[in-house]
Design an enzyme around this catalytic site. Sequence first.
Site, mmCIF file in Angstrom:
data_model
loop_
_atom_site.group_PDB
_atom_site.id
_atom_site.type_symbol
_atom_site.label_atom_id
_atom_site.label_comp_id
_atom_site.label_asym_id
_atom_site.label_seq_id
_atom_site.Cartn_x
_atom_site.Cartn_y
_atom_site.Cartn_z
ATOM 1 N N ASN A 73 -12.880 -3.283 2.557
ATOM 2 C CA ASN A 73 -13.854 -2.205 2.630
ATOM 3 C C ASN A 73 -14.814 -2.348 1.457
ATOM 4 O O ASN A 73 -14.386 -2.592 0.325
ATOM 5 C CB ASN A 73 -13.144 -0.848 2.564
ATOM 6 N N GLU B 275 -12.417 3.199 -1.390
ATOM 7 C CA GLU B 275 -12.054 4.320 -2.267
ATOM 8 C C GLU B 275 -11.664 3.869 -3.672
ATOM 9 O O GLU B 275 -11.835 4.627 -4.617
ATOM 10 C CB GLU B 275 -10.925 5.130 -1.634
ATOM 11 N N VAL B 276 -11.101 2.676 -3.791
ATOM 12 C CA VAL B 276 -10.665 2.213 -5.113
ATOM 13 C C VAL B 276 -11.637 1.122 -5.589
ATOM 14 O O VAL B 276 -11.806 0.100 -4.916
ATOM 15 C CB VAL B 276 -9.219 1.676 -5.071
ATOM 16 N N ASP C 92 0.851 -1.190 0.000
ATOM 17 C CA ASP C 92 0.000 0.000 0.000
ATOM 18 C C ASP C 92 0.886 1.238 0.000
ATOM 19 O O ASP C 92 1.915 1.300 0.667
ATOM 20 C CB ASP C 92 -0.910 0.000 1.241
ATOM 21 N N ILE C 93 0.461 2.253 -0.763
ATOM 22 C CA ILE C 93 1.252 3.479 -0.896
ATOM 23 C C ILE C 93 1.263 4.298 0.402
ATOM 24 O O ILE C 93 2.185 5.090 0.625
ATOM 25 C CB ILE C 93 0.716 4.325 -2.079
ATOM 26 N N HIS D 189 -7.001 -5.840 2.213
ATOM 27 C CA HIS D 189 -5.848 -5.278 2.930
ATOM 28 C C HIS D 189 -5.303 -6.369 3.846
ATOM 29 O O HIS D 189 -6.074 -7.016 4.576
ATOM 30 C CB HIS D 189 -6.277 -4.105 3.811
ATOM 31 N N HIS E 71 -10.282 -5.398 -3.382
ATOM 32 C CA HIS E 71 -8.971 -5.643 -2.777
ATOM 33 C C HIS E 71 -9.121 -6.031 -1.321
ATOM 34 O O HIS E 71 -10.027 -5.579 -0.640
ATOM 35 C CB HIS E 71 -8.053 -4.420 -2.898
HETATM 36 P P1 5GP Z 1 -9.833 1.310 0.216
HETATM 37 O O1 5GP Z 1 -10.157 2.506 1.051
HETATM 38 O O2 5GP Z 1 -10.420 1.423 -1.171
HETATM 39 O O3 5GP Z 1 -10.170 0.021 0.897
HETATM 40 O O4 5GP Z 1 -8.254 1.280 0.110
HETATM 41 C C1 5GP Z 1 -7.542 1.767 -0.979
HETATM 42 C C2 5GP Z 1 -6.077 1.682 -0.598
HETATM 43 O O5 5GP Z 1 -5.324 1.874 -1.772
HETATM 44 C C3 5GP Z 1 -5.612 2.743 0.398
HETATM 45 O O6 5GP Z 1 -5.063 2.096 1.543
HETATM 46 C C4 5GP Z 1 -4.586 3.560 -0.371
HETATM 47 O O7 5GP Z 1 -3.496 3.967 0.425
HETATM 48 C C5 5GP Z 1 -4.161 2.601 -1.458
HETATM 49 N N1 5GP Z 1 -3.754 3.252 -2.704
HETATM 50 C C6 5GP Z 1 -4.423 4.226 -3.381
HETATM 51 N N2 5GP Z 1 -3.768 4.559 -4.498
HETATM 52 C C7 5GP Z 1 -2.671 3.759 -4.543
HETATM 53 C C8 5GP Z 1 -1.591 3.644 -5.483
HETATM 54 O O8 5GP Z 1 -1.511 4.307 -6.503
HETATM 55 N N3 5GP Z 1 -0.633 2.709 -5.199
HETATM 56 C C9 5GP Z 1 -0.696 1.932 -4.075
HETATM 57 N N4 5GP Z 1 0.289 1.054 -3.890
HETATM 58 N N5 5GP Z 1 -1.693 2.017 -3.173
HETATM 59 C C10 5GP Z 1 -2.670 2.926 -3.407
#
Ligand code: 5GP
Length: 125
Positions: free
Chosen positions: A97, A105-106, A39-40, A112, A110
């Site tokens: 999530n 958010e994405v 994760d970034i 975590h 996925h």
């Molecule tokens: P969500 O809130 O959708 O469950 O988590 C999305 C995750 O993707 C977040 O923890 C965020 O830090 C990670 N993320 C978003 N953009 C990028 C990216 O471009 N590269 C990587 N490695 N992680 C990302």
Amino acid sequence: MAIDANKPYDDENIFAKILRGEIPSKKVYEDEWAYAFHDIAPQAPLHILVIPKGRYVSWNDFSASASSEEIAGFVRAVGKIARDHDLVEPGYRLLANVGENGGQEVPHFHIHLFGGKPLGRMISA
Ligand code: 5GP
């Protein structure tokens, strides 16, 4: 901004671009069914994202529409990644999530994978 987990799949989402190699990622594992990368913005000493290779918006989409082969391959990949990182002892956490209340958010499904320290109780609001 949290997403609607029932929207159609968007091929321009950031994880689709990572899968296609259009933007870089720190890969930790890849097989026929799954791709995993750091994760970034890590929220634990180890914070890995595991995504299916298929086009699924969310856990909801994946659990309803993925084939048994895809689901089995993905679940086995998540377990293998944890074992490969010596996380079984002392333990780790998986989190998915889903949608707006889940804070997703994405819009590419996925998981975590968190590890590397005691992670406390489940939810801090
Ligand atoms: P969500 O809130 O959708 O469950 O988590 C999305 C995750 O993707 C977040 O923890 C965020 O830090 C990670 N993320 C978003 N953009 C990028 C990216 O471009 N590269 C990587 N490695 N992680 C990302």
